[in-house]
Design a protein around this motif. Structure first.
Motif, short mmCIF file in Angstrom:
data_model
loop_
_atom_site.label_atom_id
_atom_site.label_comp_id
_atom_site.label_asym_id
_atom_site.label_seq_id
_atom_site.Cartn_x
_atom_site.Cartn_y
_atom_site.Cartn_z
N PRO A 1 9.40 -10.42 0.30
CA PRO A 1 10.28 -9.57 -0.51
C PRO A 1 10.00 -8.09 -0.30
CG PRO A 1 9.50 -11.41 -1.80
CD PRO A 1 8.75 -11.48 -0.51
N SER A 2 11.06 -7.29 -0.25
CA SER A 2 10.92 -5.86 0.00
C SER A 2 10.07 -5.17 -1.06
CB SER A 2 12.29 -5.19 0.08
OG SER A 2 13.01 -5.39 -1.12
N SER A 3 10.10 -5.69 -2.30
CA SER A 3 9.29 -5.08 -3.37
C SER A 3 7.80 -5.17 -3.05
CB SER A 3 9.58 -5.78 -4.70
OG SER A 3 9.30 -7.17 -4.62
N GLN A 47 6.56 -5.45 0.05
CA GLN A 47 6.34 -4.55 1.18
C GLN A 47 6.23 -3.10 0.71
OE1 GLN A 47 8.88 -5.15 4.65
NE2 GLN A 47 9.41 -7.19 3.94
N ASP A 48 7.12 -2.71 -0.21
CA ASP A 48 7.12 -1.33 -0.71
C ASP A 48 5.83 -1.01 -1.45
OD1 ASP A 48 9.62 -1.15 0.35
OD2 ASP A 48 10.68 -1.33 -1.56
N SER A 49 5.32 -1.97 -2.24
CA SER A 49 4.08 -1.75 -2.98
C SER A 49 2.91 -1.54 -2.03
CB SER A 49 3.80 -2.94 -3.91
OG SER A 49 4.81 -3.07 -4.88
N LEU A 50 2.86 -2.35 -0.99
CA LEU A 50 1.80 -2.21 0.01
C LEU A 50 1.92 -0.87 0.73
CD1 LEU A 50 1.83 -5.83 1.47
CD2 LEU A 50 -0.07 -4.76 0.24
N TRP A 51 3.15 -0.49 1.08
CA TRP A 51 3.34 0.76 1.81
C TRP A 51 2.95 1.97 0.95
CZ3 TRP A 51 3.32 1.81 6.62
CH2 TRP A 51 3.66 3.09 7.06
N THR A 52 3.18 1.88 -0.36
CA THR A 52 2.77 2.96 -1.26
C THR A 52 1.26 3.14 -1.23
OG1 THR A 52 4.66 2.57 -2.73
CG2 THR A 52 2.78 3.74 -3.66
N ILE A 53 0.54 2.05 -1.17
CA ILE A 53 -0.93 2.11 -1.08
C ILE A 53 -1.36 2.73 0.24
CG2 ILE A 53 -3.05 0.74 -1.03
CD1 ILE A 53 -1.63 -1.30 -2.82
#
Length: 258
Positions: free
Chosen positions: A25-27, A29-35
């Motif tokens: 899920p993109s959510s 992926q986005d959480s990981l990318w924020t880190i």
């Protein structure tokens, strides 16, 4: 000083890359990318602290170019110039020091208020245009750099569709510039996302001479350049630190076109 953050950023990037390949899920992926982004920013801050603490050391100049200027986290040209001016005159007179200064001055010339270099391109439909010459009848031109593998780029497509629908008749022209590595990847993406404005890809078949990405020195994505009919830059999302919803861009368009 930076190894723990570098190692953590790399480990998190590997997890994000695996999640993307598995189409999670993109959510997530986005959480990981924020880190990943936060850790990379921490590394850059530490590098800058080192450079400013040792302004006479050649390693400072080397790290300034390698990790601060060419790093993953974009730094504004004004900030780069401030850091550079803290280095000793001896370092500035070296070949590396001169090349770094030349690069920074180019970056400053690509900031809001300056006239951007001209370039030409062909679209997926075989049309040929020159920027800004071909769009003198338009009040504003929005250059949108993106790629299929850039999740933040894909997230902003709905916003771009809204802007195009709302402002195209008011004098706005959108131009998307893909940095995908092959035309097939790009064309398949166009079929999937259906963006009803001008589309080009930064490949020799569509761009003559130097890549548009190189001309405007685009190193992070997505990037949006808003220029007027003369080619003067009036907005750039990373320079102005616009938010995820491009609120500054939307307000600017509303003020100038409505």
């Amino acid at each position: 000083m930076t190894k723990p953050s570098v190692d953590s950023a790399k480990a998190t990037f590997d997890i994000w890359y695996d999640a993307r390949n598995k189409h999670l899920p993109s959510s997530k992926q986005d959480s990981l990318w924020t880190i990943v982004s936060g850790l990379r920013e921490k590394v850059i801050i530490q590098r800058i602290k080192f450079v400013e603490s040792y302004p006479d050391a050649y390693i400072s100049l080397y790290l300034f170019k390698k990790d601060v200027i060419k790093g993953y986290h974009p730094i504004s040209p004004e900030r780069l110039n401030i850091i550079y001016n803290k280095l000793s005159n001896n370092l500035k007179e070296t070949d590396l020091g001169k090349s770094v200064n030349k690069y920074i001055q180019k970056q400053l010339s690509l900031t809001v208020g300056h006239i951007l270099p001209n370039f030409s391109f062909s679209t997926d439909k075989g049309q040929h245009f020159e920027v800004p010459l071909s769009f003198k009848n338009k009040k504003l031109i929005l250059l949108c750099f993106w790629s299929k593998g850039c999740a933040p780029c894909i997230r902003k497509i709905p916003t771009l569709k809204i802007l195009n629908e709302k402002y195209e008749s008011k004098g706005l022209r959108l131009i998307s510039i893909s940095t995908d590595l092959t035309a097939d990847i790009w064309l398949n993406s166009l079929n999937k996302y259906q963006m009803p404005w001008l589309q080009t890809c930064d490949l020799p078949a569509y761009v003559q001479g130097d890549k548009i990405q190189n001309i405007l020195d685009v190193t992070s994505f997505p990037q949006y350049f808003l220029i007027d009919g003369t080619g003067k830059l009036v907005y750039q999302n990373t320079e102005l630190n616009d938010d995820e919803d491009l609120s500054m861009l939307q307000k600017l368009l509303e003020n100038q076109l409505l």
